[in-house]
Design a protein around this motif. Structure first.
Motif, PDB file in Angstrom:
ATOM      1  N   ALA A  21      40.303  66.516 -48.764  1.00 20.54           N
ATOM      2  CA  ALA A  21      39.701  67.569 -49.587  1.00 20.54           C
ATOM      3  C   ALA A  21      38.318  67.165 -50.087  1.00 20.54           C
ATOM      4  N   GLU A  22      38.153  65.907 -50.439  1.00 20.34           N
ATOM      5  CA  GLU A  22      36.845  65.425 -50.896  1.00 20.34           C
ATOM      6  C   GLU A  22      35.825  65.453 -49.760  1.00 20.34           C
ATOM      7  N   TRP A  23      36.250  65.053 -48.546  1.00 22.98           N
ATOM      8  CA  TRP A  23      35.338  65.117 -47.407  1.00 22.98           C
ATOM      9  C   TRP A  23      34.946  66.565 -47.130  1.00 22.98           C
ATOM     10  N   LYS A  24      35.904  67.488 -47.172  1.00 23.21           N
ATOM     11  CA  LYS A  24      35.608  68.906 -46.923  1.00 23.21           C
ATOM     12  C   LYS A  24      34.600  69.443 -47.929  1.00 23.21           C
ATOM     13  N   ALA A  25      34.716  69.019 -49.167  1.00 23.24           N
ATOM     14  CA  ALA A  25      33.799  69.479 -50.217  1.00 23.24           C
ATOM     15  C   ALA A  25      32.410  68.862 -50.068  1.00 23.24           C
ATOM     16  N   ALA A  26      32.332  67.639 -49.554  1.00 28.29           N
ATOM     17  CA  ALA A  26      31.056  66.912 -49.465  1.00 28.29           C
ATOM     18  C   ALA A  26      30.253  67.240 -48.210  1.00 28.29           C
ATOM     19  N   LEU A  27      30.918  67.721 -47.153  1.00 23.22           N
ATOM     20  CA  LEU A  27      30.261  67.936 -45.861  1.00 23.22           C
ATOM     21  C   LEU A  27      30.218  69.416 -45.500  1.00 23.22           C
ATOM     22  N   THR A  28      29.270  69.771 -44.648  1.00 21.85           N
ATOM     23  CA  THR A  28      29.273  71.128 -44.101  1.00 21.85           C
ATOM     24  C   THR A  28      30.466  71.249 -43.145  1.00 21.85           C
ATOM     25  N   ASP A  29      30.797  72.467 -42.756  1.00 20.49           N
ATOM     26  CA  ASP A  29      31.911  72.651 -41.815  1.00 20.49           C
ATOM     27  C   ASP A  29      31.670  71.895 -40.511  1.00 20.49           C
ATOM     28  N   ILE A  68      32.869  67.188 -36.961  1.00 21.67           N
ATOM     29  CA  ILE A  68      32.416  66.063 -36.138  1.00 21.67           C
ATOM     30  C   ILE A  68      32.809  64.720 -36.750  1.00 21.67           C
ATOM     31  N   LEU A  69      32.427  64.504 -37.997  1.00 22.00           N
ATOM     32  CA  LEU A  69      32.636  63.206 -38.628  1.00 22.00           C
ATOM     33  C   LEU A  69      34.102  62.891 -38.936  1.00 22.00           C
ATOM     34  N   ARG A  70      34.866  63.874 -39.381  1.00 21.65           N
ATOM     35  CA  ARG A  70      36.238  63.605 -39.817  1.00 21.65           C
ATOM     36  C   ARG A  70      37.294  63.982 -38.785  1.00 21.65           C
ATOM     37  N   LYS A  71      36.968  64.902 -37.857  1.00 22.31           N
ATOM     38  CA  LYS A  71      37.941  65.345 -36.853  1.00 22.31           C
ATOM     39  C   LYS A  71      37.545  64.938 -35.435  1.00 22.31           C
ATOM     40  N   ALA A  72      36.509  64.096 -35.322  1.00 25.15           N
ATOM     41  CA  ALA A  72      36.032  63.568 -34.035  1.00 25.15           C
ATOM     42  C   ALA A  72      35.642  64.681 -33.067  1.00 25.15           C
ATOM     43  N   CYS A 118      32.164  54.354 -43.507  1.00 27.34           N
ATOM     44  CA  CYS A 118      33.088  55.433 -43.898  1.00 27.34           C
ATOM     45  C   CYS A 118      34.040  55.857 -42.784  1.00 27.34           C
ATOM     46  N   GLY A 119      33.835  55.351 -41.575  1.00 30.01           N
ATOM     47  CA  GLY A 119      34.711  55.692 -40.461  1.00 30.01           C
ATOM     48  C   GLY A 119      34.387  57.003 -39.782  1.00 30.01           C
ATOM     49  N   GLY A 120      33.304  57.661 -40.176  1.00 28.22           N
ATOM     50  CA  GLY A 120      32.940  58.943 -39.579  1.00 28.22           C
ATOM     51  C   GLY A 120      32.626  58.826 -38.090  1.00 28.22           C
ATOM     52  N   HIS A 121      33.163  59.768 -37.302  1.00 30.25           N
ATOM     53  CA  HIS A 121      32.918  59.797 -35.855  1.00 30.25           C
ATOM     54  C   HIS A 121      31.455  60.152 -35.596  1.00 30.25           C
ATOM     55  N   LEU A 122      30.809  59.380 -34.737  1.00 29.87           N
ATOM     56  CA  LEU A 122      29.399  59.609 -34.408  1.00 29.87           C
ATOM     57  C   LEU A 122      29.227  60.154 -32.996  1.00 29.87           C
ATOM     58  N   GLY A 123      29.915  59.579 -32.034  1.00 28.37           N
ATOM     59  CA  GLY A 123      29.763  59.949 -30.632  1.00 28.37           C
ATOM     60  C   GLY A 123      30.352  58.857 -29.767  1.00 28.37           C
ATOM     61  N   HIS A 124      29.697  58.578 -28.644  1.00 28.54           N
ATOM     62  CA  HIS A 124      30.181  57.576 -27.690  1.00 28.54           C
ATOM     63  C   HIS A 124      29.012  56.763 -27.153  1.00 28.54           C
ATOM     64  N   VAL A 125      29.311  55.578 -26.658  1.00 27.65           N
ATOM     65  CA  VAL A 125      28.286  54.738 -26.044  1.00 27.65           C
ATOM     66  C   VAL A 125      28.641  54.552 -24.573  1.00 27.65           C
ATOM     67  N   PHE A 126      27.602  54.644 -23.728  1.00 22.00           N
ATOM     68  CA  PHE A 126      27.765  54.541 -22.281  1.00 22.00           C
ATOM     69  C   PHE A 126      26.818  53.475 -21.737  1.00 22.00           C
ATOM     70  N   ASN A 127      27.078  53.005 -20.547  1.00 25.24           N
ATOM     71  CA  ASN A 127      26.262  51.964 -19.921  1.00 25.24           C
ATOM     72  C   ASN A 127      25.224  52.534 -18.965  1.00 25.24           C
ATOM     73  N   ASP A 128      24.677  53.697 -19.283  1.00 25.36           N
ATOM     74  CA  ASP A 128      23.669  54.307 -18.413  1.00 25.36           C
ATOM     75  C   ASP A 128      22.350  54.559 -19.149  1.00 25.36           C
ATOM     76  N   GLY A 129      22.048  53.693 -20.107  1.00 26.05           N
ATOM     77  CA  GLY A 129      20.807  53.808 -20.864  1.00 26.05           C
ATOM     78  C   GLY A 129      19.658  53.107 -20.170  1.00 26.05           C
ATOM     79  N   PRO A 130      18.526  53.009 -20.858  1.00 19.64           N
ATOM     80  CA  PRO A 130      17.332  52.393 -20.261  1.00 19.64           C
ATOM     81  C   PRO A 130      17.572  50.932 -19.872  1.00 19.64           C
TER      82      PRO A 130
END
Length: 166
Positions: free
Chosen positions: A42-50, A55-59, A131-143
């Protein structure tokens, strides 16, 4: 009579070879990580936009090419939208063509990693180490000239702090 006996023996052999050594123990719960910044759902829902919450809490994942930060070329730091932990520096951002902000390296110690199988194969998931928030993924196809890594990050998981405001 011989055929039916043979079928019974063959069935017992095939099903009898399904030993416990082959089975995964699914009764063990995944270890719960306690982060420095913790809040109730509930605190995360109140602090973040939908969108941030999704993204951050439900991956979740934002649609490609929709992030306001995708084409940002200003100097500064990208921080976690949930707890303001510095995650990526602007000098490590590059245009990957994937539709999400991409970086060739993180700020060491501020991004944590896990493996997810949500798409049917293993991917390295990134989340905020504070905080454990989901950011994304890392891949081995960068520069290849730098790290070879592509940190593919949801823009809604980030806030940008321009260099002059730091």
């Amino acid at each position: 009579m011989k055929k039916s006996s043979l079928l019974v023996l063959l069935s017992l052999f095939l099903f009898g070879c399904n030993g416990n050594a082959q089975k995964k123990d699914t009764t063990q719960a995944k270890e719960e990580i306690v982060y420095a910044v913790t809040k109730t759902d509930a605190e995360w829902k109140a602090a973040l936009t939908d969108k941030q919450y999704y993204i951050l809490r439900k991956a979740g994942t934002e649609r490609p090419f929709t992030s306001e930060l995708l084409d940002n070329k200003e100097k500064g730091t990208y921080v976690c939208a949930a707890c303001a932990t510095p995650l990526f520096k602007s000098e490590n951002k590059f245009k990957s063509g994937t539709g999400w902000p991409s970086f060739d390296q993180e700020i060491e110690g501020n991004v944590a990693y896990d493996t997810d199988y949500k798409v049917g194969y293993a991917r390295t998931e990134e989340h905020c180490a504070t905080c454990g928030g989901h950011l994304g993924h890392v891949f081995n196809d960068g520069p290849r000239a730098t790290t070879g890594k592509r940190h593919c990050i949801n823009g809604a998981a980030l806030k940008f702090i321009p260099e002059k405001d730091e």
